[in-house]
Write a protein that holds these residues in place. Structure first.
Motif, PDB file in Angstrom:
ATOM      1  N   UNK A 364      -4.918  36.476  35.881  1.00 23.78           N
ATOM      2  CA  UNK A 364      -4.257  36.366  34.574  1.00 23.78           C
ATOM      3  C   UNK A 364      -3.378  37.579  34.307  1.00 23.78           C
ATOM      4  N   UNK A 365      -3.887  38.775  34.562  1.00 23.33           N
ATOM      5  CA  UNK A 365      -3.096  39.988  34.331  1.00 23.33           C
ATOM      6  C   UNK A 365      -1.876  40.038  35.251  1.00 23.33           C
ATOM      7  N   UNK A 366      -2.051  39.588  36.495  1.00 25.33           N
ATOM      8  CA  UNK A 366      -0.943  39.596  37.450  1.00 25.33           C
ATOM      9  C   UNK A 366       0.155  38.625  37.023  1.00 25.33           C
ATOM     10  N   UNK A 367      -0.218  37.452  36.532  1.00 21.47           N
ATOM     11  CA  UNK A 367       0.774  36.479  36.083  1.00 21.47           C
ATOM     12  C   UNK A 367       1.454  36.952  34.799  1.00 21.47           C
ATOM     13  N   UNK A 368       0.694  37.578  33.906  1.00 23.21           N
ATOM     14  CA  UNK A 368       1.304  38.116  32.684  1.00 23.21           C
ATOM     15  C   UNK A 368       2.375  39.141  33.035  1.00 23.21           C
ATOM     16  N   UNK A 369       2.065  40.006  33.995  1.00 21.47           N
ATOM     17  CA  UNK A 369       3.034  41.010  34.455  1.00 21.47           C
ATOM     18  C   UNK A 369       4.251  40.333  35.069  1.00 21.47           C
ATOM     19  N   UNK A 370       4.014  39.335  35.908  1.00 23.69           N
ATOM     20  CA  UNK A 370       5.117  38.662  36.594  1.00 23.69           C
ATOM     21  C   UNK A 370       6.037  37.950  35.613  1.00 23.69           C
ATOM     22  N   UNK A 371       5.473  37.295  34.622  1.00 26.53           N
ATOM     23  CA  UNK A 371       6.292  36.607  33.619  1.00 26.53           C
ATOM     24  C   UNK A 371       7.131  37.621  32.838  1.00 26.53           C
ATOM     25  N   UNK A 372       6.541  38.769  32.541  1.00 24.30           N
ATOM     26  CA  UNK A 372       7.268  39.802  31.797  1.00 24.30           C
ATOM     27  C   UNK A 372       8.429  40.370  32.608  1.00 24.30           C
ATOM     28  N   UNK A 373       8.255  40.468  33.938  1.00 27.41           N
ATOM     29  CA  UNK A 373       9.262  41.123  34.781  1.00 27.41           C
ATOM     30  C   UNK A 373      10.341  40.183  35.303  1.00 27.41           C
ATOM     31  N   UNK A 374       9.998  38.921  35.518  1.00 27.05           N
ATOM     32  CA  UNK A 374      10.926  38.039  36.224  1.00 27.05           C
ATOM     33  C   UNK A 374      12.213  37.792  35.436  1.00 27.05           C
ATOM     34  N   UNK A 375      13.302  37.591  36.189  1.00 26.14           N
ATOM     35  CA  UNK A 375      14.594  37.252  35.585  1.00 26.14           C
ATOM     36  C   UNK A 375      15.003  35.830  35.934  1.00 26.14           C
ATOM     37  N   UNK A 376      14.074  35.096  36.521  1.00 23.33           N
ATOM     38  CA  UNK A 376      14.375  33.750  36.983  1.00 23.33           C
ATOM     39  C   UNK A 376      13.436  32.735  36.335  1.00 23.33           C
ATOM     40  N   UNK A 377      13.716  31.453  36.591  1.00 25.83           N
ATOM     41  CA  UNK A 377      12.870  30.410  36.033  1.00 25.83           C
ATOM     42  C   UNK A 377      11.564  30.263  36.789  1.00 25.83           C
ATOM     43  N   UNK A 378      11.534  30.795  37.993  1.00 25.28           N
ATOM     44  CA  UNK A 378      10.291  30.794  38.746  1.00 25.28           C
ATOM     45  C   UNK A 378       9.980  32.210  39.203  1.00 25.28           C
ATOM     46  N   UNK A 379       8.689  32.515  39.289  1.00 28.37           N
ATOM     47  CA  UNK A 379       8.253  33.851  39.692  1.00 28.37           C
ATOM     48  C   UNK A 379       8.560  34.065  41.167  1.00 28.37           C
TER      49      UNK A 379
END
Length: 458
Positions: A364-379
Motif C-alpha cells: 500500500x505504501x509503495x503504491x501510494x508513493x508511485x501514484x504520487x510520483x508518476x506522470x503517466x496514466x499507468x505506473x
C-alpha cells in the motif's frame, strides 16, 4: 428541542417543582430522591441529561457523577451546587460533569443548560455515527484477494462473525489483522455498536490498565477526573486488542478475569461494572513459544483462542498482489485527483518478484508513493521504490563446487533452519510446521546453535 431528563435530589417537593417547570418548556422529566434509585433507572431507561443535587445522603452528587461517567459516559450530567461554592463546582467538573448550576435554581436557566447538554449529546452521537460511516466505506474495509488462502480466510470470517466467540487473528506485521477485525465487526450483530481498537504494545504498562479498565477520580496521582475505560466505551460493540502478545504479565490476569466474568473493576473503585463486548485479539508473536518462556499465560491463551484466524503473508498469496495493487491505485488516484488507471507490464513483474517483507502495508505504501510520483496514466518502473526495482531473490548458500567449501550435514541443517525461520519472520511454531519438527525439538536445535556460536566467539 425536547429531551428526556432525570432529576436526582433528596428534596421531593423541589423535584416535583422542577419536573413541572421543565415539562412546561417541552422537556420530559422523571425524578428520583436517591442516587442509588437513579443508577438503577439508568440501567433500563435512556436519558439525554441527568441533573443531580450535590449534597445527598448515602451517595453525593460527585460520586453519582463518577458512576455515570464510568457506566454511561454518553450521558451529560449537570450538578446543582450551593451559590458561590466554586470548589464544589470544580470538583463536579473533575468528576466528569458537563455543567453546574448554582442554587437557588431559576427554571429558565436550568432549561437552557439542559437544552445545551442535550444538544451536546446529540452532536457527539452524530460524530460517532459519521465516523462509523467513514469506517464503513468499502475501500477501507474490503478484503481483497482471490488466492486459496484468502478465500479460506474470508469463509472463516463469514462463519464466525455472527457469534460472540473470542477470536485470535495471527500473522506477520502488515498482513491486515485490523482489517479482518473490522470485517468481523461489520458482519456481526454488533455492527451498529462501536469498534474500539488499542495497540497493547504502544501504550506504556503504567497506563495500559487504566486505558482498558478505566479509573475513578483520585485512583492515582494524575487521575483528576474519572475515566471510562475502553471496555466500557466498547459496550455493545467490539474491542480489538492488537499486539496481545506484548501485553505485560501484570495485566494478563485482569484481562482473563474480564473475559471470564464479563465484568471489570476500574482502578480505585470498589464496585464492578458489567460489560457486553465482543473481543477480537491479534498478534504477530508466537504465543505458544511465549507460553513456554513464561511470558504469556496459558489460560489466557486458550480464552482468546476460541477461534483462530491465521493470516498468510503476502508472499504466500501471490495471486492477490496485483488485485491489491490495482485497488490501491484506484484509492490513491481518487484521493489525489490524478488520472492513474493501472500499471505497466514491467511493474507487474517487479511486484510479483518482490518478497514483500512488510506485507500488504508495504504494498500500500509503495503504491501510494508511485501514484504520487508518476506522470503517466499507468505506473512505470521508475515510480517504484528502489528496493523493489532492484530486488533480487537471495538463496541460502549451503555448498559450492570447491571441496574446500563443503560443510558438514549439521551445518547444512543449521543454515536451512535459519532460512526457514527468516521466511516465517521468526515464528518458531510456524517454522516447526514447515520443517516437520516438534516445537521442542526445534527449540533444542536453536539452543545448540546459540551455544556453539557463543563458544566460537570466546
Amino acid at each position: 428541542m425536547t429531551a428526556d431528563v432525570l432529576l436526582v435530589d433528596d428534596d421531593q417537593p423541589l423535584c416535583e417543582t422542577l419536573t413541572l417547570g421543565l415539562g412546561k418548556r417541552g422537556f420530559r422529566a422523571q425524578w428520583r430522591t436517591s442516587a442509588g434509585d437513579a443508577l438503577h433507572l439508568l440501567e433500563s431507561t435512556d436519558f439525554d441529561v441527568v441533573v443531580t443535587d450535590l449534597n445527598m445522603p448515602e451517595m453525593n452528587g460527585i460520586e453519582l457523577c463518577e458512576r455515570i461517567a464510568l457506566n454511561r459516559p454518553d450521558v451529560p450530567v449537570i450538578v446543582l451546587t450551593a451559590f458561590g461554592n466554586l470548589d464544589s463546582a470544580v470538583a463536579a467538573i473533575r468528576a466528569g460533569a458537563y455543567d453546574f448550576i448554582s442554587k437557588p435554581i431559576e427554571i429558565d436557566a436550568l432549561a437552557i443548560a439542559v437544552d445545551r447538554a442535550a444538544n451536546h449529546r446529540r452532536l457527539r452521537e452524530e460524530v460517532k455515527r459519521l465516523r462509523l460511516e467513514v469506517l464503513d466505506r468499502p475501500r477501507d474495509r474490503t478484503l481483497i484477494g482471490e488466492s486459496t488462502a484468502m478465500r479460506r480466510t474470508q469463509d472463516l470470517i463469514s462463519r464466525v462473525a455472527g457469534s460472540d466467540a473470542t477470536i485470535l487473528v495471527t500473522g506477520e506485521s502488515g498482513t491486515g489483522k485490523e482489517v479482518v477485525a473490522r470485517a468481523i465487526h461489520d458482519r456481526s450483530r454488533r455492527q451498529a455498536g462501536p469498534f474500539i481498537a488499542i495497540n497493547c504494545a504502544a501504550v506504556p504498562e503504567s497506563l495500559l490498565e487504566s486505558e482498558l479498565f478505566g479509573h475513578i477520580r483520585g485512583a492515582f496521582t494524575d487521575a483528576k477526573s474519572a475515566s471510562a475505560g475502553l471496555f466500557v466505551q466498547a459496550n455493545g460493540g467490539t474491542l480489538f486488542l492488537d499486539e496481545i502478545g506484548d501485553m505485560p504479565p501484570s495485566i494478563q490476569p485482569k484481562l482473563l478475569r474480564a473475559l471470564q466474568e464479563r465484568k471489570i473493576r476500574p482502578l480505585g473503585s470498589k464496585s464492578e461494572v458489567s460489560i457486553d463486548v465482543r473481543i477480537v485479539t491479534a498478534t504477530n508473536r508466537d504465543l505458544e513459544s511465549a507460553i513456554d518462556e513464561k511470558r504469556f499465560r496459558e489460560d489466557l491463551y486458550y480464552r482468546i483462542n476460541v477461534v483462530h484466524i491465521p493470516l498468510p503473508p503476502l508472499r504466500a498469496r501471490q495471486a492477490d498482489i496485483l488485485p491489491l495493487a490495482l485497488h490501491f491505485i484506484r484509492m490513491f488516484a481518487a484521493q489525489s485527483e490524478k488520472n492513474v488507471t493501472g500499471l505497466s507490464k514491467e511493474v507487474a513483474q517487479k511486484l510479483l518478484a518482490y518478497a514483500w517483507p512488510g506485507n500488504v502495508r508495504e504494498l500500500q505504501n509503495s503504491i501510494e508513493r508511485a501514484v504520487a510520483l508518476t506522470r503517466f496514466e499507468e505506473i512505470r518502473v521508475d515510480d517504484l521504490p528502489e528496493k523493489i526495482r532492484d530486488y533480487r531473490f537471495s538463496h541460502v548458500l549451503i555448498a559450492g563446487n570447491d571441496p574446500a567449501e563443503l560443510v558438514p550435514l549439521e551445518e547444512v541443517e543449521r543454515r536451512y533452519i535459519l532460512r526457514v525461520l527468516d521466511a516465517v519472520a521468526g515464528n518458531k511454531a510456524a517454522a516447526a510446521r514447515v520443517l516437520g519438527l516438534e516445537r521442542k525439538t526445534l527449540y533444542r536445535k536453536l539452543e545448540r546453535y546459540e551455544l556453539r556460536e557463543k563458544a566460537q566467539s570466546e
